[in-house]
Design an enzyme around this catalytic site. Structure first.
Site, PDB file in Angstrom:
ATOM      1  N   ARG A  50      52.052  27.041  58.317  1.00 15.83           N
ATOM      2  CA  ARG A  50      52.262  27.639  56.994  1.00 15.83           C
ATOM      3  C   ARG A  50      52.553  26.529  55.980  1.00 15.83           C
ATOM      4  O   ARG A  50      52.065  26.537  54.858  1.00 15.83           O
ATOM      5  CB  ARG A  50      53.402  28.666  57.012  1.00 15.83           C
ATOM      6  CG  ARG A  50      53.733  29.152  55.610  1.00 15.83           C
ATOM      7  CD  ARG A  50      54.636  30.392  55.489  1.00 15.83           C
ATOM      8  NE  ARG A  50      55.494  30.689  56.590  1.00 15.83           N
ATOM      9  CZ  ARG A  50      56.638  30.032  56.876  1.00 15.83           C
ATOM     10  NH1 ARG A  50      57.035  29.024  56.118  1.00 15.83           N
ATOM     11  NH2 ARG A  50      57.358  30.386  57.907  1.00 15.83           N
ATOM     12  N   TYR A 103      40.491  39.510  34.076  1.00 14.57           N
ATOM     13  CA  TYR A 103      40.090  40.164  35.323  1.00 14.57           C
ATOM     14  C   TYR A 103      41.076  41.306  35.604  1.00 14.57           C
ATOM     15  O   TYR A 103      42.299  41.111  35.515  1.00 14.57           O
ATOM     16  CB  TYR A 103      40.115  39.125  36.449  1.00 14.57           C
ATOM     17  CG  TYR A 103      39.912  39.701  37.822  1.00 14.57           C
ATOM     18  CD1 TYR A 103      38.652  40.146  38.227  1.00 14.57           C
ATOM     19  CD2 TYR A 103      40.962  39.813  38.724  1.00 14.57           C
ATOM     20  CE1 TYR A 103      38.463  40.681  39.485  1.00 14.57           C
ATOM     21  CE2 TYR A 103      40.772  40.351  39.997  1.00 14.57           C
ATOM     22  CZ  TYR A 103      39.532  40.780  40.367  1.00 14.57           C
ATOM     23  OH  TYR A 103      39.349  41.309  41.611  1.00 14.57           O
ATOM     24  N   ASP A 176      42.066  30.499  34.289  1.00 15.67           N
ATOM     25  CA  ASP A 176      41.334  31.029  35.443  1.00 15.67           C
ATOM     26  C   ASP A 176      39.882  30.584  35.257  1.00 15.67           C
ATOM     27  O   ASP A 176      39.173  31.075  34.379  1.00 15.67           O
ATOM     28  CB  ASP A 176      41.466  32.558  35.443  1.00 15.67           C
ATOM     29  CG  ASP A 176      40.771  33.212  36.634  1.00 15.67           C
ATOM     30  OD1 ASP A 176      39.838  32.599  37.190  1.00 15.67           O
ATOM     31  OD2 ASP A 176      41.144  34.344  36.983  1.00 15.67           O
ATOM     32  N   LYS A 201      34.670  33.552  45.075  1.00 15.35           N
ATOM     33  CA  LYS A 201      33.474  33.611  44.243  1.00 15.35           C
ATOM     34  C   LYS A 201      32.643  32.332  44.420  1.00 15.35           C
ATOM     35  O   LYS A 201      32.225  32.042  45.517  1.00 15.35           O
ATOM     36  CB  LYS A 201      33.892  33.863  42.793  1.00 15.35           C
ATOM     37  CG  LYS A 201      34.996  34.932  42.633  1.00 15.35           C
ATOM     38  CD  LYS A 201      34.575  36.329  43.061  1.00 15.35           C
ATOM     39  CE  LYS A 201      35.736  37.319  43.204  1.00 15.35           C
ATOM     40  NZ  LYS A 201      36.650  37.424  42.085  1.00 15.35           N
TER      41      LYS A 201
HETATM   42  C1  LIG Z   1      37.961  37.887  41.812  1.00 20.57           C
HETATM   43  C2  LIG Z   1      38.741  37.316  40.706  1.00 20.57           C
HETATM   44  C3  LIG Z   1      40.127  37.120  40.805  1.00 20.57           C
HETATM   45  C4  LIG Z   1      40.926  37.582  42.009  1.00 20.57           C
HETATM   46  O1  LIG Z   1      40.594  36.876  43.144  1.00 20.57           O
HETATM   47  P1  LIG Z   1      40.695  37.496  44.633  1.00 20.57           P
HETATM   48  O2  LIG Z   1      40.205  36.387  45.484  1.00 20.57           O
HETATM   49  O3  LIG Z   1      39.839  38.726  44.662  1.00 20.57           O
HETATM   50  O4  LIG Z   1      42.134  37.817  44.841  1.00 20.57           O
HETATM   51  C5  LIG Z   1      40.777  36.521  39.750  1.00 20.57           C
HETATM   52  N1  LIG Z   1      40.114  36.144  38.637  1.00 20.57           N
HETATM   53  C6  LIG Z   1      38.800  36.313  38.505  1.00 20.57           C
HETATM   54  C7  LIG Z   1      38.116  35.870  37.260  1.00 20.57           C
HETATM   55  C8  LIG Z   1      38.061  36.907  39.520  1.00 20.57           C
HETATM   56  O5  LIG Z   1      36.744  37.091  39.374  1.00 20.57           O
END
Ligand SMILES: *Cc1c(COP(=O)(O)O)cnc(C)c1O
Length: 387
Positions: A50, A103, A176, A201
């Protein structure tokens, strides 16, 4: 090292020292715990997975290199990474300013968990306008949370201008960067303090792993987040770390093809008589095209468009495609298509949706890296079938 080289070599230098096997790919280290010769110090530097794990640490080095940051941290999901930032850097009665087009999962986390349960106040503002941010700043404001481009309307905000404003007031700027990926946008270079990603992604890029990442260069903030990563424990597993390491090696070539296909589809849709509007920052018709040119080195693989028709037409359109899977999420090699009104944004009340442009006919595409002509032919056939 330039981007493509860093994305392949940083974190995965073959170990040719005595005892090393010279692996050119980082092994998946599955051990949860590590033996030591002497009781009072870990012999090989590792104690418990961890806290630190060789495969995850390799990925964390890679992640840092992608954003030209000093530090990288890998988490179990994008939202786990976001949670760790809040836990590490904010307290009750602090105030956060966030883009009003975040998001949906981020907004749910901020509003339903941190605002409701932990009294962290969040103001959502239209971050396209610097004045909206300036006006929202309060005495207890600590952080500005941005996303650019946003989902699904592809709105941008000016990272450099916002970071300048924020730093005059000692505020932390988080971006982000999931949509653009570090290949097309590097927020730290524009003055942001922290970059967060859903590695689910583009960074992983193959729709087969859920994960998150934080990259930053400030050592004090890094130590705080690293502490929470271990203390709260939302870490990425060794196997997922391996997958993301593997994915990042092809990030540059994938992003180039994502963009190539997205531009071709955006131009095709813009000319189509059955399309009312196309949202893609690479189009000159995008209201923030100039900002996109300035702060991004490419426009990415996400776009949306408004079909000249109602919800049932839009539904029929997406369901009739051959190569575009109807699915949420984005950033994988395969093309995905979805209807925000029925899927990703179904929880937003209809009047509110319509007000900001999320109409029933809005269709979002995560453009994959398939052959461009195949994708265009597929879309052409769907238009013929529906109209
Ligand atoms: C998918 C997404 C998230 C969240 O990520 P997870 O891996 O699904 O927890 C946050 N910000 C954006 C822009 C996203 O597309």
């Amino acid at each position: 090292m330039r981007f493509e080289t860093r994305a392949i070599h940083v974190g995965e230098e073959p170990n040719l020292k005595e005892g090393g096997y010279g692996d050119v790919a980082m092994p998946i280290h599955v051990a949860s715990t590590y033996a030591r010769k002497e009781v009072d110090k870990p012999t090989a530097g590792y104690e418990y997975s961890r806290t630190d794990n060789p495969t995850r640490n390799a990925l964390e080095k890679r992640l840092a290199a992608l954003e030209d940051a000093r530090f990288g941290l890998a988490f179990a999901s994008g939202l786990a990474a976001e949670t760790s930032i809040f836990l590490a850097l904010l307290q009750s009665d602090d105030h956060v300013i966030a883009f009003d087009d975040l998001y949906g999962g981020s907004r749910r986390l901020f509003s339903r968990v941190f605002a409701e349960n932990f009294r962290i106040e969040v103001s959502y503002v239209d971050a396209r306008h610097l004045s909206a941010i300036e006006q929202a700043i309060q005495d207890n404001t600590r952080m500005i949370w941005l996303e650019t481009p946003t989902n699904p309307l592809m709105k941008l905000c000016d990272i450099q201008a916002i970071a300048q404003l924020a730093h005059e007031r000692n505020l932390i700027v988080v971006v982000d960067n999931t949509f653009a990926s570090p290949y097309f946008q590097q927020p730290l270079k524009l003055g942001a303090d922290i970059v967060v990603h859903s590695t689910t992604k583009y960074l992983n890029g193959h729709s087969d792993s859920v994960g998150g990442a934080i990259m930053l260069s400030d050592e004090r903030m890094y130590e705080k987040i690293k502490f929470v990563q271990n203390a709260a424990g939302a870490i990425l597993s060794p196997f997922d770390s391996f997958l993301v390491l593997r994915g990042t090696k092809t990030l540059a070539v994938r992003m180039r093809q994502h963009e190539h296909n997205a531009l071709a589809i955006a131009h095709f849709l813009e000319k189509h008589p059955r399309v009312k509007r196309v949202y893609y920052p690479g189009l000159e018709s995008h209201p923030q095209h100039d900002l996109a040119r300035r702060q991004m080195t490419g426009f990415g693989g996400m776009l949306s468009f408004e079909l000249d028709g109602d919800l049932s037409r839009a539904k029929k359109f997406v369901e009739s495609l051959r190569y575009f899977a109807v699915a949420e999420s984005l950033g994988g090699v395969e093309s995905l298509i979805e209807l925000p009104a029925l899927m990703t944004h179904a929880s937003v009340p209809k009047e509110e949706r319509e007000k900001i442009g999320l109409t029933d006919g809005l269709i979002r595409i995560s453009v994959g890296i398939e052959n461009t002509e195949d994708l265009l032919e597929d879309l052409t056939a769907a238009f013929k079938l529906v109209f």
